[in-house]
Motif scaffolding. Sequence first.
Motif, PDB file in Angstrom:
ATOM      1  N   GLY A   1      23.456  47.672  -8.865  1.00 29.52           N
ATOM      2  CA  GLY A   1      23.470  48.759  -9.577  1.00 29.52           C
ATOM      3  C   GLY A   1      25.039  49.583  -9.511  1.00 29.52           C
ATOM      4  N   ALA A   2      25.671  49.201  -8.920  1.00 27.83           N
ATOM      5  CA  ALA A   2      27.115  49.586  -9.112  1.00 27.83           C
ATOM      6  C   ALA A   2      27.250  49.876 -10.409  1.00 27.83           C
ATOM      7  N   GLU A   3      27.288  49.176 -11.171  1.00 29.71           N
ATOM      8  CA  GLU A   3      27.514  49.059 -12.326  1.00 29.71           C
ATOM      9  C   GLU A   3      27.618  50.527 -12.846  1.00 29.71           C
ATOM     10  N   GLU A   4      26.256  50.860 -12.797  1.00 25.73           N
ATOM     11  CA  GLU A   4      25.699  52.448 -13.622  1.00 25.73           C
ATOM     12  C   GLU A   4      25.937  53.134 -12.650  1.00 25.73           C
ATOM     13  N   LEU A   5      26.436  53.931 -11.917  1.00 27.43           N
ATOM     14  CA  LEU A   5      27.743  55.391 -11.264  1.00 27.43           C
ATOM     15  C   LEU A   5      28.146  55.653 -12.151  1.00 27.43           C
TER      16      LEU A   5
END
Length: 576
Positions: free
Chosen positions: A181-185
């Motif tokens: 989910g890091a890429e969605e932040l």
Amino acid sequence: MRLPFPSPKLTKNRFIFPDMAESNDDDLQPSSTHEITATQTHDGDRSILQDEDHRNDNLKDRYIGAIDQGTTSSRFIIFDCTGVPVASYQTEFRQIHEHSGWHEHDPLELVDSVYTCIEEAMKTFLALGHSKCEIEAIGITSQRETTLVWDWQTGEPLHNAIAWPDTRTKQLVRELKEQPGAEELLNICGIPLSTYPSSVTLVWMLRNCPEVQRAYEEGRLAFGTVDSWLLWNLNGGPDGNRLVTDVTNASRTMFMNLHTLQYDDRLLDFFQIDRSKIRLPKIVPSSDPDEFGRVSNGPLEGVRITSCLGDQSAALVGHCAFTPGSAKNTYGTGCFLLYNVGETPVISKHGLLATVGFQLGRKRKPVYALEGSVAVAGSGVSFLMNNMGFFRDSRKVSEVAATVPDNGGCVFVTAFSGLFAPYWIDDAKGTIFGITQHTQRGHIARATMEAACFQTKAILDAMEMDSGHKLTELAVDGGMSNSDICMQSQSDIIQIPVERPAMHETTALGAAIAAGFAIDVWKEFDELKHMNRANRTTFTPKISKPQSAKMYKKWSKAVEMSRGWLDVDEMDSESA
């Protein structure tokens, strides 16, 4: 807990020269004490700033106070409503560096410094024949991202404030980037994972500070940025029970959804923050007549606080950059360029931050901005003064730079804490290229100032790619903007005009303007079209575009050569 109106004990009081006043930090302020507490102007000067035909009320006889709490100093300035400062006071506080890469403040000293400034500026205001009741409201602007935690029940701080330049979380950032989910932040909050935002710092505290962990598990932990801490204390601490922040400061935590302007469970869950165990500040617009409370004690007891903004957003307001396409650059400890993109956020694809510029009232939509942050600007000048002994007064940097006609081929990549936007290189270190046996102090001084100018150029290029529009002029403020050599270099490098206002306290002025909107001193942006416009200095390019491009190419080569200076083991040891 200390009383909300403490006596100054640990800070060194200092006044500021009007011509050297700045809007963020005091890296180009005099190093000695100068007793000038009031900026008095003649009525003829005021009339330049005031459009009597446009406004019937007597704005020069109405007053708003502004608290400006920066990285190295605090100040309180009382403005009349034409934008003229009438009385001011500034004081420094300690910078705490226990380990390499660590940067902390004593939370109680921050509060002390603000009350000291209020008390001393009010002495001047009263001595000029005014009274407390003439001050209609107070605005607050403060350093952003700096993280504080305290006991909700007692108001006692549980750790030193960890300041925004602190880089102890480098290893934690690398760990978080590997999480699902890091890429969605970025699309939710507009900010990439780095050592910069408050969220990462809070996670570090929860993992490494037993007292903070215990308060969290027991539901006593209050979290906030500097604005929330000051508002909590100004309102009486636990007795006032007012935990609040505004949209500009909240947008720097990585906990707020940039689109809804509220905390987002996806963000909190990513950082493993349980809402039931922590007190988060209520998020409100930057201008509001009621949400920020009133001063509970001291010479301004009972006066309403009606605005709150992060310092760079306040500077945007202070420059009256209300229309999309306008921009400002503040040269303080770091360098911060904000570009107004209008009422819809623009998520950068070129290494910039998306942030809330300001929201001046519940009935107004938020205005968003693209932001580029340079870690080292005025602090580079401080490095030359304090570490290298180039001069004893930071204002002398221009004199030293003027001893040579150019940088002599020197390029200084001032990556003391890695490089921020648009590069985001955390394994770089400060490096100077092009030194020869003929290199003099003047060459290094020029290269130091040019480093901020080159990074500003990189940010402007990224903003042009993200927005599709090229900036036509750049408004500037902050300590380093007082250097004519630096601002001429800036114009030469970006090849557009640079505009510097005569009154440099733009950040504090922005807080005052926002406070005035909350109480209807102004109702429309157009009413401020003459604010702080008199006697501006404009710098235009004096070198050709090919010459400028050649200089920038050499800078870009130096940036690439500074990359990878630290290996992973060295970075881990610096973060330990």
